[in-house]
Design a protein around this motif. Structure first.
Motif, PDB file in Angstrom:
ATOM      1  N   PRO A  27       0.842  -1.195   0.000  1.00 14.32           N
ATOM      2  CA  PRO A  27       0.000   0.000   0.000  1.00 14.32           C
ATOM      3  C   PRO A  27       0.878   1.247   0.000  1.00 14.32           C
ATOM      4  O   PRO A  27       1.891   1.288   0.685  1.00 14.32           O
ATOM      5  CB  PRO A  27      -0.761  -0.106   1.326  1.00 14.32           C
ATOM      6  CG  PRO A  27       0.122  -0.890   2.219  1.00 14.32           C
ATOM      7  CD  PRO A  27       0.966  -1.785   1.349  1.00 14.32           C
ATOM      8  N   MET A  28       0.499   2.226  -0.806  1.00 14.63           N
ATOM      9  CA  MET A  28       1.338   3.435  -0.914  1.00 14.63           C
ATOM     10  C   MET A  28       0.479   4.681  -0.817  1.00 14.63           C
ATOM     11  O   MET A  28      -0.492   4.833  -1.547  1.00 14.63           O
ATOM     12  CB  MET A  28       2.027   3.468  -2.270  1.00 14.63           C
ATOM     13  CG  MET A  28       3.017   2.378  -2.488  1.00 14.63           C
ATOM     14  SD  MET A  28       3.563   2.511  -4.172  1.00 14.63           S
ATOM     15  CE  MET A  28       5.157   1.797  -4.016  1.00 14.63           C
ATOM     16  N   LYS A  91      -5.435   2.706   4.681  1.00 16.10           N
ATOM     17  CA  LYS A  91      -4.595   1.527   4.479  1.00 16.10           C
ATOM     18  C   LYS A  91      -5.382   0.221   4.442  1.00 16.10           C
ATOM     19  O   LYS A  91      -5.081  -0.672   3.650  1.00 16.10           O
ATOM     20  CB  LYS A  91      -3.543   1.458   5.592  1.00 16.10           C
ATOM     21  CG  LYS A  91      -2.525   0.370   5.359  1.00 16.10           C
ATOM     22  CD  LYS A  91      -1.525   0.238   6.497  1.00 16.10           C
ATOM     23  CE  LYS A  91      -0.556  -0.878   6.192  1.00 16.10           C
ATOM     24  NZ  LYS A  91       0.326  -1.193   7.309  1.00 16.10           N
ATOM     25  N   THR A 222       5.265   9.256   9.038  1.00 14.08           N
ATOM     26  CA  THR A 222       4.152   8.315   9.176  1.00 14.08           C
ATOM     27  C   THR A 222       2.842   8.957   8.716  1.00 14.08           C
ATOM     28  O   THR A 222       2.649  10.162   8.846  1.00 14.08           O
ATOM     29  CB  THR A 222       4.013   7.821  10.624  1.00 14.08           C
ATOM     30  OG1 THR A 222       2.839   7.000  10.720  1.00 14.08           O
ATOM     31  CG2 THR A 222       3.887   8.977  11.604  1.00 14.08           C
TER      32      THR A 222
HETATM   33  N1  UDP Z   1      -0.798   3.933   3.868  1.00 13.15           N
HETATM   34  C1  UDP Z   1      -1.840   3.862   2.942  1.00 13.15           C
HETATM   35  N2  UDP Z   1      -2.941   4.678   3.130  1.00 13.15           N
HETATM   36  C2  UDP Z   1      -3.062   5.514   4.200  1.00 13.15           C
HETATM   37  C3  UDP Z   1      -2.010   5.542   5.153  1.00 13.15           C
HETATM   38  C4  UDP Z   1      -0.906   4.738   4.950  1.00 13.15           C
HETATM   39  O1  UDP Z   1      -1.775   3.119   1.977  1.00 13.15           O
HETATM   40  O2  UDP Z   1      -4.062   6.205   4.298  1.00 13.15           O
HETATM   41  C5  UDP Z   1       0.393   3.078   3.656  1.00 13.15           C
HETATM   42  C6  UDP Z   1       1.719   3.824   3.690  1.00 13.15           C
HETATM   43  O3  UDP Z   1       2.041   4.341   2.424  1.00 13.15           O
HETATM   44  C7  UDP Z   1       2.684   2.743   4.128  1.00 13.15           C
HETATM   45  C8  UDP Z   1       1.829   1.873   5.047  1.00 13.15           C
HETATM   46  O4  UDP Z   1       0.479   2.171   4.736  1.00 13.15           O
HETATM   47  O5  UDP Z   1       3.129   1.943   3.043  1.00 13.15           O
HETATM   48  C9  UDP Z   1       2.121   2.148   6.512  1.00 13.15           C
HETATM   49  O6  UDP Z   1       1.974   3.503   6.781  1.00 13.15           O
HETATM   50  P1  UDP Z   1       2.947   4.293   7.742  1.00 13.15           P
HETATM   51  O7  UDP Z   1       4.367   3.900   7.522  1.00 13.15           O
HETATM   52  O8  UDP Z   1       2.632   5.745   7.597  1.00 13.15           O
HETATM   53  O9  UDP Z   1       2.440   3.767   9.164  1.00 13.15           O
HETATM   54  P2  UDP Z   1       3.333   3.408  10.448  1.00 13.15           P
HETATM   55  O10 UDP Z   1       4.471   2.566   9.962  1.00 13.15           O
HETATM   56  O11 UDP Z   1       3.769   4.697  11.009  1.00 13.15           O
HETATM   57  O12 UDP Z   1       2.374   2.664  11.318  1.00 13.15           O
END
Ligand code: UDP
Ligand code: MG
Length: 330
Positions: A27-28, A91, A222
């Motif tokens: 997911p990106m 996500k 994040t």
């Molecule tokens: N992501 C996404 N949609 C969203 C938020 C995040 O697809 O609305 C993706 C983001 O690009 C990443 C993954 O989910 O590949 C995890 O996000 P992030 O690193 O910001 O979260 P954390 O690691 O801080 O929990």
């Protein structure tokens, strides 16, 4: 066919080359700065694995040039495929869209920021070949996170394990391998409130854990702020338990019992001591307390009702704007 059900399985034609063994779902969301690094590292690791593979990237409505940069990689290597969503769906839905577009016999979900070490995929595949249908990567510690996030996460897991019908393994996130059987079950789930961690736990199957160390984010920040995490926690709890609704029945009984008792005491007191005019502060306190309790209980009912509303509307879960690299879309 509705957009949301457009999956690989349903539309795969006979002429298609045999499906890859391994599919990655990435997911990106505004990950432009990570794209090049990500694909270099992933292709390097995957090519060393000796299995056929595909990477299904889901662009979750990025506002930067994530899609354009990913498309460049797709042109160079068609095993890199892209599902571009029409806006940011979050996500959980991005993962759902990704899972529905995979064809591999095993599917691994991995973050675009390389916080999940791709090297762990080799170990996941080994476990999968041993016969496990879900291999969960469990983080060794949460040291890369702020103290507040850690405390909140702990409180959430504590509460969730006490009141819900499924248990979430501590430190297990979306980084995991799923067998095709599991993916098919998840794909068949129609619910709109998709708390993926809960759904993985709900489906069951033969599971095992492998430990991993979380790496710091390669670039960018994040995408989850406190508000988004709070919504996610609420989604998790409301879609896996109705205990919060039942709590109010108990509270109601307790309050009624207390009121009865108090009334009784009041009558006795009046009979013995006569009418007592003071008592204004206790009245105000009681009114305020019970109005507060009522508002909270209405709020809890509202949370559930809102979710029921979104389920009955039965809109598609997500909308695909463009897909790159899937035969049926070309
Ligand atoms: N992501 C996404 N949609 C969203 C938020 C995040 O697809 O609305 C993706 C983001 O690009 C990443 C993954 O989910 O590949 C995890 O996000 P992030 O690193 O910001 O979260 P954390 O690691 O801080 O929990
Ligand atoms: Mg991250």
């Amino acid at each position: 066919m509705s957009v949301a059900t457009r999956g690989r399985k349903a539309t795969t034609s006979q002429a298609q080359p045999s499906p890859p063994t391994l599919s990655l779902v990435v997911p990106m969301f505004n990950e432009s700065a990570n794209v090049d690094h990500l694909f270099t590292r992933l292709t390097e690791v995957l090519d060393g694995l000796d299995v056929s593979w595909e990477i299904v990237c889901v662009d979750d409505g990025s506002r930067d040039d994530t899609v354009a940069r990913t498309v460049e990689h797709h042109r160079r290597d068609p095993r890199i495929k892209i599902v571009e969503l029409s806006r940011n769906f979050g996500k959980e839905l991005a993962l759902t869209a990704g899972l529905r577009h995979t064809a591999g016999r095993a599917v691994v979900m991995i973050d675009a920021d390389l916080q999940h070490p791709p090297e762990a995929i080799a170990e996941m595949l080994a476990k999968w070949r041993e016969g496990f249908e879900m291999v969960i990567a469990v983080r060794r510690d949460r040291e890369t996170e702020s103290a507040l996030k850690r405390v909140n996460a702990q409180a959430f897991y504590w509460l969730f394990s006490r009141i819900s019908e499924v248990t979430l393994p501590r430190g297990a996130g979306d980084f995991r391998l799923l067998d095709r059987k599991v993916v098919d079950v998840l794909n068949a789930m129609p619910e709109h409130t998709r708390f993926m961690k809960g759904l993985y736990a709900w489906v069951g199957f033969k599971q095992c854990n492998i430990p991993y160390d979380v790496a710091p984010r390669v670039a960018g920040a994040t995408k989850f702020n406190a508000f988004k995490l709070w919504r996610l926690a609420l989604d998790g709890i409301t879609s896996f338990t109705s205990v919060p609704l039942k709590v109010w029945t108990v509270m109601g009984f307790l309050a009624a019992a207390f009121a009865l008792l108090y009334g009784f005491v009041f009558i006795i007191k009046t009979l013995i001591l006569g009418i007592d005019v003071p008592g204004y502060p206790s009245l105000i306190v009681a009114i305020m307390f019970f109005s507060g309790v009522q508002l909270i209980s209405l709020g809890v009912i509202g949370e559930y009702l809102g979710r029921v509303f979104s389920e009955v509307k039965s809109r598609p879960l997500y909308v695909v704007r463009e897909a790159y690299g899937f035969e049926e879309d070309e």
